[in-house]
Write a protein that holds these residues in place. Structure first.
Motif, PDB file in Angstrom:
ATOM      1  N   LEU B 343      15.707 -57.573 -12.606  1.00 45.13           N
ATOM      2  CA  LEU B 343      14.517 -56.808 -12.982  1.00 45.13           C
ATOM      3  C   LEU B 343      14.889 -55.677 -13.939  1.00 45.13           C
ATOM      4  O   LEU B 343      14.247 -55.480 -14.973  1.00 45.13           O
ATOM      5  N   VAL B 344      15.947 -54.936 -13.580  1.00 44.88           N
ATOM      6  CA  VAL B 344      16.363 -53.817 -14.423  1.00 44.88           C
ATOM      7  C   VAL B 344      16.819 -54.334 -15.789  1.00 44.88           C
ATOM      8  O   VAL B 344      16.495 -53.774 -16.833  1.00 44.88           O
ATOM      9  N   ARG B 345      17.542 -55.447 -15.770  1.00 45.81           N
ATOM     10  CA  ARG B 345      18.013 -56.040 -17.020  1.00 45.81           C
ATOM     11  C   ARG B 345      16.826 -56.406 -17.917  1.00 45.81           C
ATOM     12  O   ARG B 345      16.840 -56.155 -19.126  1.00 45.81           O
ATOM     13  N   ILE B 346      15.804 -57.010 -17.324  1.00 51.77           N
ATOM     14  CA  ILE B 346      14.634 -57.409 -18.120  1.00 51.77           C
ATOM     15  C   ILE B 346      13.974 -56.175 -18.739  1.00 51.77           C
ATOM     16  O   ILE B 346      13.612 -56.173 -19.921  1.00 51.77           O
ATOM     17  N   ILE B 347      13.852 -55.100 -17.944  1.00 48.18           N
ATOM     18  CA  ILE B 347      13.228 -53.879 -18.463  1.00 48.18           C
ATOM     19  C   ILE B 347      14.068 -53.319 -19.625  1.00 48.18           C
ATOM     20  O   ILE B 347      13.535 -52.960 -20.685  1.00 48.18           O
ATOM     21  N   LEU B 348      15.387 -53.283 -19.422  1.00 46.95           N
ATOM     22  CA  LEU B 348      16.248 -52.741 -20.479  1.00 46.95           C
ATOM     23  C   LEU B 348      16.161 -53.599 -21.736  1.00 46.95           C
ATOM     24  O   LEU B 348      16.071 -53.084 -22.858  1.00 46.95           O
ATOM     25  N   LEU B 349      16.171 -54.907 -21.545  1.00 47.86           N
ATOM     26  CA  LEU B 349      16.038 -55.800 -22.703  1.00 47.86           C
ATOM     27  C   LEU B 349      14.689 -55.584 -23.377  1.00 47.86           C
ATOM     28  O   LEU B 349      14.572 -55.557 -24.603  1.00 47.86           O
ATOM     29  N   ALA B 350      13.654 -55.445 -22.546  1.00 48.01           N
ATOM     30  CA  ALA B 350      12.302 -55.274 -23.100  1.00 48.01           C
ATOM     31  C   ALA B 350      12.242 -54.026 -23.973  1.00 48.01           C
ATOM     32  O   ALA B 350      11.617 -54.030 -25.044  1.00 48.01           O
ATOM     33  N   GLU B 351      12.915 -52.974 -23.540  1.00 50.23           N
ATOM     34  CA  GLU B 351      12.866 -51.720 -24.295  1.00 50.23           C
ATOM     35  C   GLU B 351      13.617 -51.812 -25.621  1.00 50.23           C
ATOM     36  O   GLU B 351      13.372 -51.040 -26.530  1.00 50.23           O
ATOM     37  N   ARG B 352      14.566 -52.768 -25.739  1.00 48.95           N
ATOM     38  CA  ARG B 352      15.304 -52.840 -27.000  1.00 48.95           C
ATOM     39  C   ARG B 352      14.635 -53.778 -28.001  1.00 48.95           C
ATOM     40  O   ARG B 352      15.165 -54.030 -29.071  1.00 48.95           O
ATOM     41  N   GLN B 353      13.471 -54.336 -27.649  1.00 45.34           N
ATOM     42  CA  GLN B 353      12.788 -55.245 -28.566  1.00 45.34           C
ATOM     43  C   GLN B 353      12.162 -54.472 -29.715  1.00 45.34           C
ATOM     44  O   GLN B 353      11.690 -53.352 -29.545  1.00 45.34           O
ATOM     45  N   ARG B 354      12.170 -55.123 -30.886  1.00 41.98           N
ATOM     46  CA  ARG B 354      11.474 -54.505 -32.006  1.00 41.98           C
ATOM     47  C   ARG B 354       9.996 -54.866 -31.979  1.00 41.98           C
ATOM     48  O   ARG B 354       9.158 -54.134 -32.484  1.00 41.98           O
ATOM     49  N   SER B 355       9.689 -56.047 -31.462  1.00 43.14           N
ATOM     50  CA  SER B 355       8.280 -56.470 -31.491  1.00 43.14           C
ATOM     51  C   SER B 355       7.582 -56.062 -30.202  1.00 43.14           C
ATOM     52  O   SER B 355       8.158 -56.137 -29.107  1.00 43.14           O
ATOM     53  N   THR B 356       6.352 -55.599 -30.382  1.00 40.54           N
ATOM     54  CA  THR B 356       5.547 -55.237 -29.216  1.00 40.54           C
ATOM     55  C   THR B 356       5.357 -56.447 -28.317  1.00 40.54           C
ATOM     56  O   THR B 356       5.385 -56.350 -27.097  1.00 40.54           O
ATOM     57  N   PHE B 357       5.164 -57.601 -28.942  1.00 48.11           N
ATOM     58  CA  PHE B 357       4.935 -58.824 -28.176  1.00 48.11           C
ATOM     59  C   PHE B 357       6.040 -59.030 -27.144  1.00 48.11           C
ATOM     60  O   PHE B 357       5.791 -59.224 -25.961  1.00 48.11           O
ATOM     61  N   SER B 358       7.283 -58.966 -27.588  1.00 51.81           N
ATOM     62  CA  SER B 358       8.402 -59.214 -26.679  1.00 51.81           C
ATOM     63  C   SER B 358       8.470 -58.154 -25.593  1.00 51.81           C
ATOM     64  O   SER B 358       8.754 -58.454 -24.438  1.00 51.81           O
ATOM     65  N   ARG B 359       8.207 -56.909 -25.961  1.00 47.44           N
ATOM     66  CA  ARG B 359       8.302 -55.852 -24.968  1.00 47.44           C
ATOM     67  C   ARG B 359       7.240 -56.017 -23.882  1.00 47.44           C
ATOM     68  O   ARG B 359       7.542 -55.986 -22.684  1.00 47.44           O
ATOM     69  N   VAL B 360       6.006 -56.221 -24.333  1.00 44.56           N
ATOM     70  CA  VAL B 360       4.911 -56.390 -23.368  1.00 44.56           C
ATOM     71  C   VAL B 360       5.200 -57.580 -22.459  1.00 44.56           C
ATOM     72  O   VAL B 360       5.056 -57.520 -21.240  1.00 44.56           O
ATOM     73  N   TYR B 361       5.635 -58.681 -23.070  1.00 47.65           N
ATOM     74  CA  TYR B 361       5.904 -59.882 -22.277  1.00 47.65           C
ATOM     75  C   TYR B 361       7.001 -59.607 -21.247  1.00 47.65           C
ATOM     76  O   TYR B 361       6.894 -60.002 -20.085  1.00 47.65           O
ATOM     77  N   GLY B 362       8.050 -58.902 -21.687  1.00 48.23           N
ATOM     78  CA  GLY B 362       9.150 -58.591 -20.780  1.00 48.23           C
ATOM     79  C   GLY B 362       8.682 -57.767 -19.586  1.00 48.23           C
ATOM     80  O   GLY B 362       8.965 -58.095 -18.430  1.00 48.23           O
ATOM     81  N   TYR B 363       7.915 -56.735 -19.863  1.00 49.59           N
ATOM     82  CA  TYR B 363       7.388 -55.909 -18.764  1.00 49.59           C
ATOM     83  C   TYR B 363       6.498 -56.723 -17.835  1.00 49.59           C
ATOM     84  O   TYR B 363       6.548 -56.588 -16.602  1.00 49.59           O
TER      85      TYR B 363
END
Lengths: 620, 422
Positions: B343-363
Motif C-alpha cells: 500500500l505504501v509503495r503504491i502511494i509513493l509510486l503514485a506521488e512520483r507520477q507526472r500524469s494526474t491519471f496515473s496518480r489518481v488511479y494509484g490512490y
C-alpha cells in the motif's frame, strides 16, 4: 487541483498514516491473540479430536385428542473418521488395525468395507461420516464392546420414528437420509451427508420445527480411541435443542375407521372441521403401514411400494384429480345465484333422458325449481344455470362471463393449491378462457363447454378441494384453508394462512338455500342419499357419479353434519365405484356417524362397506 | 522491440515481488485449507487448489498482456471500460445467480463471473480518466457531482444486488478524492469516524445514556461559547443537532434498515450478544484457529481447526485463518507487513507520477486494496463485523484473483511509462 498541488501532496501523509496505523493495530491484535493469549492453545498435539454430533430428539406428533401418533426410538450409527483409521493402519503399534476381524464383527465383506470407507472419505477425510447406519440394539452392544480395538470408529446415537397406530402413513410422512439434491438446496448449511430429513407429509412440511437444532460435542481421544474428556472445557460444545411437538387436527380413531372402510377400494376420504379448517381424517386408499419405511429395510419396502401397480405411495387426497360430477352442481348453483342469473324460484324445463344438449339421468317433475333440482340432481337445470351465468348480459359477453365464473371457482378454492402444510398438493383444473380460445380457435359458447355445468369435461378437483366446498356450504359462505396441524407443542402461533377466514363473496342466503337443498338429499322423498338418513343426526350431502376415462363411474359424495352448527364436512371419492349413492354416500354417512356419535349402529351397512371389494385392472 | 525489452527494466519490481509473494502464500494456504488426502497433489485440478492455480495462471497472463498494451489505452478507454462494467452490473441484477443471499454472479457455462470485482477497477479508471481532464477542477460544483456519481452509480448497483460487502468497498474512493482536494472529504473521513463511534456507543450504552452524555457536552460547549463570545456558535449548534438526530435514529436504522444477520454480526462484535455457538460462531472459530497458531504456527498442512471445518468459508473469506493457524504470528505478521508495504509503495509510486491519471488511479487502487485487507483481516480477528469480501491475492476465487491482478498490473504499466509523459 493543479493549483496548490504542494498543499495536496502533503495529504499523502494522512493516507499513508491511516494505512500504517491499521497495520500496526492489527499486528498488536495478532500478537496478543497468537502469542500472549494461551487460551487458544490447549490443543494437545497428540490428541485427536472427535466431533460428536448431538442429535436432538425429533418432535413427537399427536392427534387432536392427544393420542400419540409418532414417537422416537433409539438406533445407533457407526461413525468413522477416515484419517484416524488410515493413521492406525499405517502405524506399527502393538495394536494394529485388523480389518479382517473388524469385517467379521460387522458381518460385512472386505469389498463392502472398502466401499464404505471410500464413501466416507469422499464426504470428508477429517470429519466423521456414517459408516453403517441404524445398527440394532443387540448388534450395538456386541460391537461397542470391541470398538476400542478400532481407532477412528465410534457410535453415535440417533433416533428413528415409530408409529404405534400404523395409520395415516401419507399424512404423517416419513424421514430418510438426505439426498444430494436436498443437500445442495440447504442454504443454511445445517445438514450433513447421512442426516435425516422429512421426506413427505408433515415430516416434510414441519421439518424445521420437528428437527430441533443439532448440538456438537468436541472430545479429545487418544490413539487407542479412548475419550480423554472434553476439548477446551466444552467451549466448542453446543447443546442440542429438541424439536417441537405437533398436535394434528387428525382424529386417530376416525382416521383408522376411514382406512378400514376403504379397504379393497381405490380412492380417498377427506374430512375437515368446518369451523377451523383442521383436517379430521385424511384417508387415501390403498395405504400402507408407515413403520415399513423406517429402519434399514426402508429402501426395500419403499421399492416394493413404488412398484405396486395400485400405487399405494400416492396420496390420492391431494394428488388424485378427479371429475367431480354432480357434486360440482353445488358450485355451479351458488355462482348462478350470486351472479343474479337464477333465483331459488327459477325453474328450467327438463325432458328427462330426452333433454338437449345434456340429458337427465334422474326422473322427477318436468320443470323443477332449485330445491327439486338439487335433490334430484337434475342435469338440465344446472346446465341451464351455468349457461345463464356466463351468458348473463351484465358481463357484456360470454368470455367475460366465463372469467367471472372461473374467478368465483378460484375463490372457492378450486383450480389452485391451498399452500398450507400439505406437501405435493395438486391444483386440479378449471380451464382458462385462453385454453378454450386455443382449443376452439376463439369460437366457443355455453353449449361448447356445457359439461362444466355438471362437473364433467375438463374440470378436475382433488378430494381435498371437494371437501372444502362441503365446508364452505356447512359454514354458510366461508372456509378456513384446510390444514393438518392443530397447534404446536409450545405456544408458537400457526401461520396466518391457516387462521385467516376466506370469504369467496357469496351471499349467506344463497348458501343457506343450497344447504337446505343438500339436506333434502338425505331427507327428501326423492333424495339421492335418502337410504342413509339418520334420525338423530341431520346430514346434508350431494352425490356425484362421474364419467371418467378409466372405466366405470367414480362414486363421489360430499357431506356435512349436523345441519345446524356442522362439526364435520367431508368428501369421498371411490374410483370406479359406480353411482355416488352406492359407495361414497354410505362411507360418508358412516364417517359422520362415527365422528359425531363415537360409535356406529348400522352394522349391516358397515359390514357391507368394509367387506366390499371393487375389482380394478392393473393399470392405474 | 526495443521498447518491449525495456518494459522489464522499467517496471517496479518491488510491487511485483510483493504481489507474487502474496499470491504464492494464498495458493499454499488454499491447498492447506482444502487439503484432501485422496487428492494429495497441489496440481490436482479437480480440487480448489488446482483450480486456483489455473486462475493464477490466467491472471498472470492477463497481467503480462496489460504490460504490453500501450499505457495510453487505459486513459483513452477508461469511460468505455467503466460503462461496460456498469452495464454488466445491470445484467447481473436481471439474470444473476444468488449465492449466500447476494445476486452477484453471471454464469457462462462452467465459468462463474462476478462483475462487481471488476467494477471497482473500472471505477478507478473512470475516476482517473475524468479527474485528469484539463477542464475538470474539483473545486467546481458540476465536476464534483460527476466525480461523485462515477463512484455512487456502481456502488448503488452493487447494493441492489444485496452485496453489501462489495458496496462498502466503494467507500474507499474517499481516499483518492481527499488526495485530489474534493472539498469536504477530510471532514467526511473524520465525520465517518465520529459517526461510527456514536453508532457503536449508542448500541452499547443505549440512547438514554448517549443523550445524557451529549447533553452535558452540549451544555459545556454552549457555556464556553456564551462566555468567550467566540464565533461559530451556529456551527456548533448544527453539529450537536446533527449528533442528536444521529443518535435518535440509530435504533431505528439499526432495527429497520439493517437485516437481521447484519444486526447480529454487529451485536456480537460489540459484545452485546455473547453467543459463541450462534451468530458469533464464525468469528469465535476464526479467532481460535488464528490464536491456536502461536508464535511459529503448527506448520504447513498441520492445522486442525481449519481442516475440521470449524471455520466456514475457510478457503475464501476466511483464508487468513489458515495463515494464522499454520504460520503463527510469524506468518500473519509477514502477510500484514507485505500488505502495508504494498500500500505504501503504491502511494509513493503514485506521488512520483507526472500524469494526474496515473496518480489518481494509484490512490484509487490503494484505497480499494486497503479496505479489502482491513475489513477481511479485521473480521477474522474480531475487530470488524463479518462482511464477506475476499482478501486480495490470497482468497480462493477466479474473479477476484483476475480483477486484483489486472488492477495492479495497469498501475505498474502506468508507472513504467511515467517517463514517457512530458
Amino acid at each position: 487541483m493543479r493549483t496548490g498541488n504542494n498543499n495536496l501532496t502533503n495529504r499523502k501523509l494522512l493516507v499513508m498514516g491511516i494505512f500504517i496505523a491499521i497495520g500496526v493495530i492489527y499486528l498488536i491484535r495478532l500478537f496478543s491473540l497468537q502469542v500472549l493469549d494461551k487460551h487458544y492453545k490447549q490443543l494437545a498435539d497428540n490428541n485427536a479430536l472427535r466431533f460428536v454430533t448431538q442429535y436432538p430428539a425429533r418432535g413427537k406428533v399427536y392427534d387432536r385428542n392427544g393420542k400419540l401418533l409418532v414417537f422416537n426410538e433409539a438406533v445407533y450409527d457407526l461413525m468413522v473418521t477416515p484419517r484416524q483409521v488410515n493413521e492406525a493402519i499405517k502405524k506399527d503399534t502393538l495394536n494394529p488395525f485388523d480389518t479382517l476381524t473388524f469385517c467379521h464383527l460387522l458381518e460385512i465383506d472386505k469389498a463392502s468395507f472398502i466401499e464404505r470407507m471410500n464413501k466416507a472419505k469422499n464426504e470428508s477425510y477429517f470429519k466423521p461420516s456414517p459408516f453403517m447406519t441404524q445398527v440394532s440394539k443387540e448388534n450395538y452392544a456386541h460391537i461397542a464392546e470391541m470398538l476400542y480395538r478400532f481407532p477412528g470408529f465410534f457410535f453415535q446415537t440417533r433416533t428413528v420414528r415409530h408409529y404405534p397406530n400404523a395409520i395415516a402413513a401419507h399424512t404423517l410422512g416419513d424421514i430418510g437420509e438426505i439426498s444430494k439434491n436436498e443437500l445442495d438446496k440447504d442454504e443454511e448449511n445445517y445438514y450433513r451427508q447421512g442426516d435425516y430429513i422429512g421426506k413427505s407429509g408433515i415430516e416434510k412440511s414441519y421439518e424445521k420445527e420437528l428437527r430441533g437444532v443439532k448440538g456438537l460435542k468436541v472430545m479429545m481421544v487418544d490413539v487407542h480411541n479412548r475419550e480423554m474428556g472434553s476439548f477446551m472445557d466444552g467451549e466448542l460444545d453446543k447443546e442440542p435443542v429438541a424439536g417441537k411437538d405437533l398436535y394434528l387436527g387428525l382424529d386417530a380413531e376416525l382416521q383408522a375407521y376411514g382406512e378400514q372402510l376403504m379397504v379393497g377400494k381405490i380412492g380417498s376420504i377427506v374430512a375437515v372441521e368446518p369451523s377451523t379448517g383442521q383436517i379430521l381424517a385424511f384417508v387415501t386408499s390403498p395405504t400402507y403401514d408407515p413403520n415399513l419405511l423406517v429402519g434399514r429395510e426402508r429402501g426395500t419396502h419403499y421399492n416394493e411400494l413404488k412398484n405396486d401397480p395400485m400405487k399405494p405411495l400416492i396420496n390420492r387426497a391431494i394428488s388424485g384429480t378427479y371429475p367431480p360430477g354432480s357434486t360440482f352442481k353445488t358450485v355451479v348453483g351458488l355462482i348462478a345465484m350470486q351472479s343474479g342469473s337464477i333465483t331459488p324460484a327459477t325453474c328450467f324445463h327438463c325432458s328427462g333422458p330426452g333433454s338437449m344438449p345434456i340429458k337427465c339421468t334422474h326422473s322427477h317433475g318436468s320443470s323443477p325449481d332449485f330445491a327439486n333440482a338439487i335433490m334430484n340432481s337434475c342435469n338440465p337445470y344446472f346446465y341451464e344455470s351455468f349457461k345463464t351465468t356466463i351468458n348473463n348480459p351484465k358481463f357484456g359477453n360470454i368470455k367475460n362471463g366465463y372469467d367471472y365464473w372461473k374467478d368465483m371457482t378460484y375463490k372457492m378454492g378450486l383450480g389452485r393449491k391451498f399452500n398450507t402444510d400439505i406437501p405435493y398438493e395438486r391444483a386440479g383444473n378449471i380451464p382458462s378462457r385462453e385454453y378454450y380460445d386455443k382449443m376452439y380457435g376463439g369460437q366457443w359458447n355455453s353449449v361448447t363447454i356445457r359439461s362444466l355445468g355438471i362437473g364433467q369435461g375438463e374440470v378436475l378437483v382433488t378430494p381435498l378441494q371437494l371437501c372444502n366446498i362441503a365446508a364452505l356450504i356447512a359454514n354458510e359462505g366461508y372456509y378456513y384453508p384446510p390444514h393438518l396441524i392443530k397447534c404446536f407443542g409450545d405456544t408458537t402461533a400457526l401461520p396466518e394462512v391457516m387462521t385467516t377466514k376466506v370469504d369467496p363473496g357469496i351471499d349467506k342466503k344463497y348458501v343457506r338455500t343450497m344447504k337446505q337443498g343438500l339436506r333434502t338429499v338425505f331427507s327428501g322423498p326423492a333424495g339421492t342419499a335418502r337410504r342413509y338418513e339418520l334420525k338423530d343426526i341431520p346430514q346434508c350431502g350431494k352425490t356425484g357419479t362421474a364419467q371418467n376415462p378409466h372405466g366405470n363411474y367414480h362414486s363421489n359424495f360430499i357431506a356435512f353434519a349436523p345441519y345446524d352448527n356442522p362439526k364435520i364436512a367431508l368428501a369421498v371419492i371411490i374410483e370406479n365405484g359406480g353411482y355416488g349413492a352406492t359407495w361414497a354416500a354410505p362411507i360418508a354417512s358412516l364417517m359422520i356417524e362415527k365422528y359425531i356419535r363415537g360409535y356406529t349402529v348400522r352394522e349391516d351397512l358397515e359390514k357391507r362397506i368394509m367387506e366390499g371389494r371393487i375389482s380394478y385392472k392393473n393399470e392405474r | 522491440m526495443n521498447e518491449r525489452n525495456s518494459i522489464i527494466g522499467k517496471i517496479d519490481w518491488v510491487t511485483v515481488l510483493i504481489y507474487l509473494a502474496l499470491v504464492l502464500i494464498g495458493w499454499f494456504s488454499i491447498f492447506s485449507a482444502k487439503y484432501n488426502e485422496l487428492h494429495p497433489s497441489i496440481f490436482d485440478f479437480s480440487m480448489e487448489y488446482g483450480k486456483q492455480l489455473i486462475w493464477i495462471g490466467i491472471a498472470l497472463l492477463m497481467g503480462f498482456i496489460i504490460l504490453l498494451i500501450d499505457a495510453k489505452f487505459f486513459n483513452a478507454f477508461s469511460l468505455w471500460i467503466y460503462f461496460f462494467f456498469l452495464a454488466s452490473l445491470f445484467v447481473v441484477l436481471v439474470y444473476g445467480k444468488a449465492t449466500n443471499g447476494a445476486t452477484s454472479w453471471i454464469e457462462f457455462g462452467p465459468v462463474k463471473f462476478q462483475p462487481s470485482e471488476f467494477a471497482k477497477m473500472a471505477t478507478a479508471l473512470a475516476l482517473a480518466g475524468y479527474l485528469s481532464r484539463l477542464d475538470v477542477d474539483l473545486q467546481k460544483r458540476n465536476n464534483q457531482i460527476i466525480a461523485a456519481l462515477l463512484v455512487l452509480a456502481p456502488m448503488a448497483l452493487v447494493l441492489l444486488q444485496n452485496d453489501t460487502g462489495s458496496a462498502i468497498v466503494f467507500v474507499s474512493f474517499i481516499f483518492v478524492l481527499y488526495r485530489e482536494g474534493f472539498p469536504g472529504t477530510g471532514l467526511v473521513m473524520v465525520g465517518g469516524v465520529v459517526a461510527i463511534l456514536l453508532f457503536v456507543l449508542t448500541l452499547v450504552w443505549s440512547q438514554k445514556v448517549m443523550y445524557i452524555i451529549l447533553g452535558s457536552l452540549f451544555a459545556l460547549a454552549l457555556t464556553y461559547y456564551l462566555v468567550t463570545k467566540k464565533k461559530g456558535l451556529f456551527k456548533m449548534l448544527g453539529i450537536f443537532a446533527f449528533m442528536f438526530v444521529f443518535v435518535f435514529s440509530v435504533d431505528y436504522a439499526f432495527n429497520k434498515v439493517l437485516q437481521e444477520h447484519q444486526r447480529n454480526r454487529v451485536l456480537v462484535l460489540l459484545g452485546q450478544v455473547d453467543d459463541p455457538q450462534g451468530v458469533g460462531y464464525n468469528v469465535h472459530q476464526s479467532k481460535i484457529a488464528i490464536g491456536s497458531g502461536g508464535f511459529t504456527g503448527k506448520g504447513f498442512l498441520q492445522g486442525t481447526q481449519t481442516k475440521y471445518d470449524f471455520v466456514p468459508e475457510q478457503h475464501t473469506d476466511f483464508i487468513f485463518c489458515t495463515v494464522g493457524e499454520e504460520g503463527g504470528f510469524l506468518g500473519t505478521a509477514v502477510v500484514v507487513l507485505l500488505y502495508v508495504a504494498l500500500l505504501v509503495r503504491i502511494i509513493l509510486l503514485a506521488e512520483r507520477q507526472r500524469s494526474t491519471f496515473s496518480r489518481v488511479y494509484g490512490y484509487a487502487i490503494a484505497g480499494i486494496l486497503f479496505v479489502h485487507v482491513a475489513i477481511n483481516i479485521g473480521m477474522t480477528i474480531g475487530l470488524v463485523p463479518v462482511i464477506g469480501i475476499p482478501l486480495p491475492f490470497l482468497s480462493y476465487g477466479g474473479s477476484s484473483m483476475l480483477a486484483f491482478t489486472m488492477m495492479l498490473a495497469i498501475f505498474v504499466k502506468q508507472d513504467a511509462n511515467r517517463l514517457n509523459i512530458l
